[in-house]
Design a protein around this motif. Structure first.
Motif, PDB file in Angstrom:
ATOM      1  N   GLY A  90      -1.982   8.932   7.279  1.00  0.00           N
ATOM      2  CA  GLY A  90      -2.586   7.638   7.571  1.00  0.00           C
ATOM      3  C   GLY A  90      -3.618   7.167   6.566  1.00  0.00           C
ATOM      4  O   GLY A  90      -4.295   6.174   6.806  1.00  0.00           O
ATOM      5  N   ASP A  91      -3.742   7.874   5.427  1.00  0.00           N
ATOM      6  CA  ASP A  91      -4.700   7.446   4.405  1.00  0.00           C
ATOM      7  C   ASP A  91      -3.989   6.639   3.322  1.00  0.00           C
ATOM      8  O   ASP A  91      -2.877   6.963   2.919  1.00  0.00           O
ATOM      9  CB  ASP A  91      -5.381   8.663   3.764  1.00  0.00           C
ATOM     10  N   VAL A  92      -4.650   5.591   2.855  1.00  0.00           N
ATOM     11  CA  VAL A  92      -4.084   4.802   1.772  1.00  0.00           C
ATOM     12  C   VAL A  92      -4.600   5.388   0.467  1.00  0.00           C
ATOM     13  O   VAL A  92      -5.779   5.713   0.343  1.00  0.00           O
ATOM     14  CB  VAL A  92      -4.432   3.301   1.939  1.00  0.00           C
ATOM     15  N   PRO A  95       0.818  -1.218   0.000  1.00  0.00           N
ATOM     16  CA  PRO A  95       0.000   0.000   0.000  1.00  0.00           C
ATOM     17  C   PRO A  95       0.850   1.266   0.000  1.00  0.00           C
ATOM     18  O   PRO A  95       1.955   1.280   0.552  1.00  0.00           O
ATOM     19  CB  PRO A  95      -0.799  -0.113   1.307  1.00  0.00           C
ATOM     20  N   MET A 117       5.633   4.993   2.112  1.00  0.00           N
ATOM     21  CA  MET A 117       5.105   6.195   2.746  1.00  0.00           C
ATOM     22  C   MET A 117       5.351   7.401   1.840  1.00  0.00           C
ATOM     23  O   MET A 117       6.435   7.555   1.265  1.00  0.00           O
ATOM     24  CB  MET A 117       5.776   6.431   4.101  1.00  0.00           C
ATOM     25  N   VAL A 133       0.824   4.891   1.436  1.00  0.00           N
ATOM     26  CA  VAL A 133       0.126   5.510   2.560  1.00  0.00           C
ATOM     27  C   VAL A 133       0.726   6.893   2.825  1.00  0.00           C
ATOM     28  O   VAL A 133       1.941   7.068   2.818  1.00  0.00           O
ATOM     29  CB  VAL A 133       0.248   4.624   3.827  1.00  0.00           C
ATOM     30  N   THR A 134      -0.153   7.877   3.060  1.00  0.00           N
ATOM     31  CA  THR A 134       0.327   9.215   3.401  1.00  0.00           C
ATOM     32  C   THR A 134       0.714   9.251   4.876  1.00  0.00           C
ATOM     33  O   THR A 134       0.297   8.408   5.661  1.00  0.00           O
ATOM     34  CB  THR A 134      -0.766  10.275   3.179  1.00  0.00           C
TER      35      THR A 134
END
Lengths: 138, 197
Positions: free
Chosen positions: B20-22, B14, B71, B16-17
């Motif tokens: 915390g959002d994917v 994934p 990230m 992910v920012t």
């Protein structure tokens, strides 16, 4: 010092007439700031969830939550449930999931995130989204 | 040294920012033409039914490549790339199935996968190869798969990679053992340079 798991399920009463309006369902946090900003209450009669700003609370006691005003705040941020969410370091490595959250009931300040690998101090929190709680690498 | 990852294992990781959002998941890893660095990732949407995304993730926008996620700082860091451009870049940076030769001209095998360093460097440290006769030890019945370090003198021409001759002394059968060998390989090379007149 209180845990999210202890706060959840507490009856919520108004300060004016001590009427029980519902039970506390969840706490919404601002992760980078490390504070609880809103609480979510499940209404006793309608069974619907409503949101109260932290500032509307008089006290979160060991047995009950007292609110000064049950008015719905104008702006409600999206709620991401903290307990149970996966934890990622900013380097992209998993640290398990959030088991519980230690907070100060007087101020709403988060003290620590409880995980299977020990407590994470609140100053390591970077962000909380739909996928993960992101923390500074320790 | 950061954790080593086989590039193929990055697919479905994934993105992910820090909030915390994917936002996507990794589809393919793209390398530069010298197979020295990761230049970025093509992306697909999350879930079984979501296809390729028009956006890609340039390496410059990667905050860190970790064990469980790539990230990024912000969703705005994704670059708008027409799918065709991303595909062409992926083709150019394709080292899979390329032949691997040593400087001495021995054929080592063909590339099965590319080993990259996690963290912020995006460095390619080696290759997983299907070993040819020069490397296959013991019975030749089982096709031998080994990791070889990339080395700094790697030459790429077309679909052929040339690695330093001594790199084949640092082969390993699995990634953890390979991480140790890569360290020894680089130490050995620095030592040689130090003793040169």
């Amino acid at each position: 010092m209180m845990l999210f798991s202890q706060a959840r399920g507490l009856p919520v009463r108004t300060l004016t007439d001590a009427e029980e309006i519902g039970v506390l369902k969840a706490l919404t946090v601002d992760a980078p700031a490390g504070v609880v900003t809103h609480v979510r209450v499940r209404r006793r009669h309608s069974r619907k969830e409503s949101v109260l700003a932290w500032g509307a609370l008089q006290a979160i006691g060991p047995d009950t939550v007292l609110v000064r005003s049950a008015a719905v705040p104008s702006e409600v941020p999206p709620h991401h449930e903290l307990p149970g969410v996966r934890i990622l370091t900013e380097t992209g490595d998993g640290l398990g999931t959030v088991q519980d959250v230690v907070f100060e009931p007087e101020t709403g300040r988060i003290e620590a995130i409880r995980t299977a690998h020990g407590d994470l101090p609140a100053d390591r929190l970077l962000g909380l989204g739909d996928y993960a709680l992101v923390v500074r690498a320790g | 040294m950061n954790e080593l990852r086989a590039a193929r294992s990055l697919t479905t990781l994934p993105v992910v920012t820090l909030g915390g959002d994917v936002v996507a998941e990794v589809k393919d890893t793209v390398f530069d033409t010298a197979a020295a660095r990761v230049t970025g990732f093509t992306l697909s949407g999350r879930g079984l039914l979501s296809g390729s995304l028009k956006q890609s993730l340039p390496w410059t926008a990667v905050h860190s490549l970790g064990h469980d996620a790539v990230m990024i700082v912000d969703v705005g860091d994704l670059a708008d790339t027409p799918v065709a451009v991303a595909r062409r870049a992926a083709q150019q940076g394709r080292v899979l199935h390329a032949r691997v030769l040593t400087e001495e001209g021995a054929e080592v095998g063909t590339v099965l996968d590319v080993v990259v360093e996690g963290g912020t460097s995006g460095r390619v440290v080696g290759f997983r190869i299907a070993a040819g006769r020069a490397l296959a030890r013991g019975s030749g019945r089982r096709r031998h798969r080994v990791y070889v370090p990339r080395g700094e003198t790697l030459v790429v021409s077309g679909r052929t990679l040339v690695i330093p001759g001594d790199a084949i002394h640092y082969v390993a059968d699995d990634l953890p053992a390979f991480a140790a060998r890569v360290g020894a390989f680089h130490d050995g090379h620095e030592g040689q340079e130090g003793t040169r007149p």
